[in-house]
Enzyme design. Structure first.
Site, PDB file in Angstrom:
ATOM      1  N   VAL A 104      18.764  21.414 -59.867  1.00 59.67           N
ATOM      2  CA  VAL A 104      18.822  20.168 -60.637  1.00 59.67           C
ATOM      3  C   VAL A 104      19.816  19.223 -59.964  1.00 59.67           C
ATOM      4  O   VAL A 104      20.957  19.607 -59.695  1.00 59.67           O
ATOM      5  CB  VAL A 104      19.241  20.429 -62.100  1.00 59.67           C
ATOM      6  CG1 VAL A 104      19.313  19.116 -62.880  1.00 59.67           C
ATOM      7  CG2 VAL A 104      18.257  21.388 -62.768  1.00 59.67           C
ATOM      8  N   ARG A 151      24.396  26.026 -72.888  1.00 59.59           N
ATOM      9  CA  ARG A 151      23.916  27.306 -72.357  1.00 59.59           C
ATOM     10  C   ARG A 151      22.706  27.094 -71.443  1.00 59.59           C
ATOM     11  O   ARG A 151      21.839  26.272 -71.735  1.00 59.59           O
ATOM     12  CB  ARG A 151      23.535  28.244 -73.506  1.00 59.59           C
ATOM     13  CG  ARG A 151      24.742  28.669 -74.296  1.00 59.59           C
ATOM     14  CD  ARG A 151      24.497  29.731 -75.339  1.00 59.59           C
ATOM     15  NE  ARG A 151      25.608  29.694 -76.278  1.00 59.59           N
ATOM     16  CZ  ARG A 151      26.827  30.172 -76.027  1.00 59.59           C
ATOM     17  NH1 ARG A 151      27.075  30.785 -74.895  1.00 59.59           N
ATOM     18  NH2 ARG A 151      27.800  30.039 -76.912  1.00 59.59           N
ATOM     19  N   ASP A 152      22.675  27.872 -70.359  1.00 60.25           N
ATOM     20  CA  ASP A 152      21.533  27.835 -69.458  1.00 60.25           C
ATOM     21  C   ASP A 152      20.327  28.451 -70.160  1.00 60.25           C
ATOM     22  O   ASP A 152      20.435  29.507 -70.779  1.00 60.25           O
ATOM     23  CB  ASP A 152      21.870  28.620 -68.177  1.00 60.25           C
ATOM     24  CG  ASP A 152      20.911  28.316 -67.040  1.00 60.25           C
ATOM     25  OD1 ASP A 152      19.692  28.547 -67.218  1.00 60.25           O
ATOM     26  OD2 ASP A 152      21.362  27.851 -65.983  1.00 60.25           O
ATOM     27  N   ASN A 185      26.600  24.687 -56.799  1.00 62.36           N
ATOM     28  CA  ASN A 185      25.734  24.617 -55.637  1.00 62.36           C
ATOM     29  C   ASN A 185      25.524  23.168 -55.240  1.00 62.36           C
ATOM     30  O   ASN A 185      25.400  22.297 -56.103  1.00 62.36           O
ATOM     31  CB  ASN A 185      24.385  25.257 -55.956  1.00 62.36           C
ATOM     32  CG  ASN A 185      24.518  26.741 -56.270  1.00 62.36           C
ATOM     33  OD1 ASN A 185      25.277  27.446 -55.606  1.00 62.36           O
ATOM     34  ND2 ASN A 185      23.817  27.208 -57.287  1.00 62.36           N
ATOM     35  N   HIS A 215      26.470  20.347 -61.560  1.00 62.16           N
ATOM     36  CA  HIS A 215      26.757  21.287 -62.652  1.00 62.16           C
ATOM     37  C   HIS A 215      27.486  22.497 -62.123  1.00 62.16           C
ATOM     38  O   HIS A 215      27.257  22.941 -61.003  1.00 62.16           O
ATOM     39  CB  HIS A 215      25.467  21.708 -63.370  1.00 62.16           C
ATOM     40  CG  HIS A 215      24.370  22.194 -62.491  1.00 62.16           C
ATOM     41  ND1 HIS A 215      23.649  21.366 -61.650  1.00 62.16           N
ATOM     42  CD2 HIS A 215      23.859  23.429 -62.296  1.00 62.16           C
ATOM     43  CE1 HIS A 215      22.740  22.083 -60.995  1.00 62.16           C
ATOM     44  NE2 HIS A 215      22.852  23.336 -61.364  1.00 62.16           N
ATOM     45  N   MET A 216      28.389  22.997 -62.959  1.00 55.90           N
ATOM     46  CA  MET A 216      29.126  24.225 -62.644  1.00 55.90           C
ATOM     47  C   MET A 216      28.607  25.324 -63.552  1.00 55.90           C
ATOM     48  O   MET A 216      28.517  25.144 -64.770  1.00 55.90           O
ATOM     49  CB  MET A 216      30.612  24.001 -62.890  1.00 55.90           C
ATOM     50  CG  MET A 216      31.460  25.236 -62.618  1.00 55.90           C
ATOM     51  SD  MET A 216      33.232  24.864 -62.807  1.00 55.90           S
ATOM     52  CE  MET A 216      33.544  23.986 -61.263  1.00 55.90           C
ATOM     53  N   HIS A 217      28.215  26.441 -62.951  1.00 51.31           N
ATOM     54  CA  HIS A 217      27.795  27.612 -63.721  1.00 51.31           C
ATOM     55  C   HIS A 217      29.018  28.428 -64.101  1.00 51.31           C
ATOM     56  O   HIS A 217      29.865  28.705 -63.247  1.00 51.31           O
ATOM     57  CB  HIS A 217      26.882  28.510 -62.887  1.00 51.31           C
ATOM     58  CG  HIS A 217      25.637  27.858 -62.372  1.00 51.31           C
ATOM     59  ND1 HIS A 217      24.429  27.977 -63.013  1.00 51.31           N
ATOM     60  CD2 HIS A 217      25.415  27.074 -61.292  1.00 51.31           C
ATOM     61  CE1 HIS A 217      23.508  27.303 -62.327  1.00 51.31           C
ATOM     62  NE2 HIS A 217      24.083  26.749 -61.276  1.00 51.31           N
TER      63      HIS A 217
END
Lengths: 116, 116
Positions: free
Chosen positions: A98, A31-32, A89, A102-104
């Site tokens: 970062v 989790r973010d 991104n 990473h994939m949100h």
């Protein structure tokens, strides 16, 4: 190969705490800490790749895994039917923060912001 | 398998015109007709999948291809270093509009909108 200065490498290795939701031999999801939606999960390759520019054809396995675990995670989170947005991104124009790919996965409310 | 009522299936098959930037045995990429950034490309599986919920582990090949062609497209478009945002929307909360899975590649300006 882990990067010693990378926060996400440390999370993958369990050297920093995280609220983990999934881990296998290729990817880790957690989790973010600063969620932008009721459900906000990050899916990262265990290997230190910087962003999608690193995903050449030698990375087919990890690229596939990053996407094929999405239905499992979405179901477990109860958002498969209500829907979600996936975002990766890359670089300055993508506002990448970062420097470990990473994939949100954002879900739990209707996305409020336009793309682009 | 193509869906006879699907605009993106028709674009993949060449039955509707598109500004195509890439095509192979698994995926097709073409410019969005209503761009939300100076570069706005859609990457779609040739097969009619509805969204990421359809990407189970049997779809590893197409899932991998959708991501591993990104560096090639980004380089060709001249946005690999300046950066980009990749977005896949699924279902109502993701504001998915066309019900054939597609990944947006947005680039050419700094992303203006927050995620979520």
């Amino acid at each position: 190969m882990a990067n010693q200065d990378c926060v996400f490498c440390k999370i993958v290795a369990g050297e920093l705490p995280s609220n983990q939701v999934y881990q296998d031999d290729l990817v880790t999801a957690f989790r973010d800490n600063h969620p932008l939606a009721p459900t906000h999960i990050l899916i990262v390759p265990n290997e230190h790749l910087i962003n999608a520019n690193d995903l050449n054809r030698d990375h087919a396995d990890v690229a596939a895994r990053m996407l094929t675990i999405i239905p499992e995670i979405a179901k477990k989170e109860g958002v498969a039917e209500s829907g979600y947005r996936l975002i990766m991104n890359a670089g300055p124009d993508g506002n990448q923060v970062v420097m470990h790919m990473h994939m949100h996965l954002l879900a739990g409310h209707r996305m409020r912001h336009p793309m682009g």
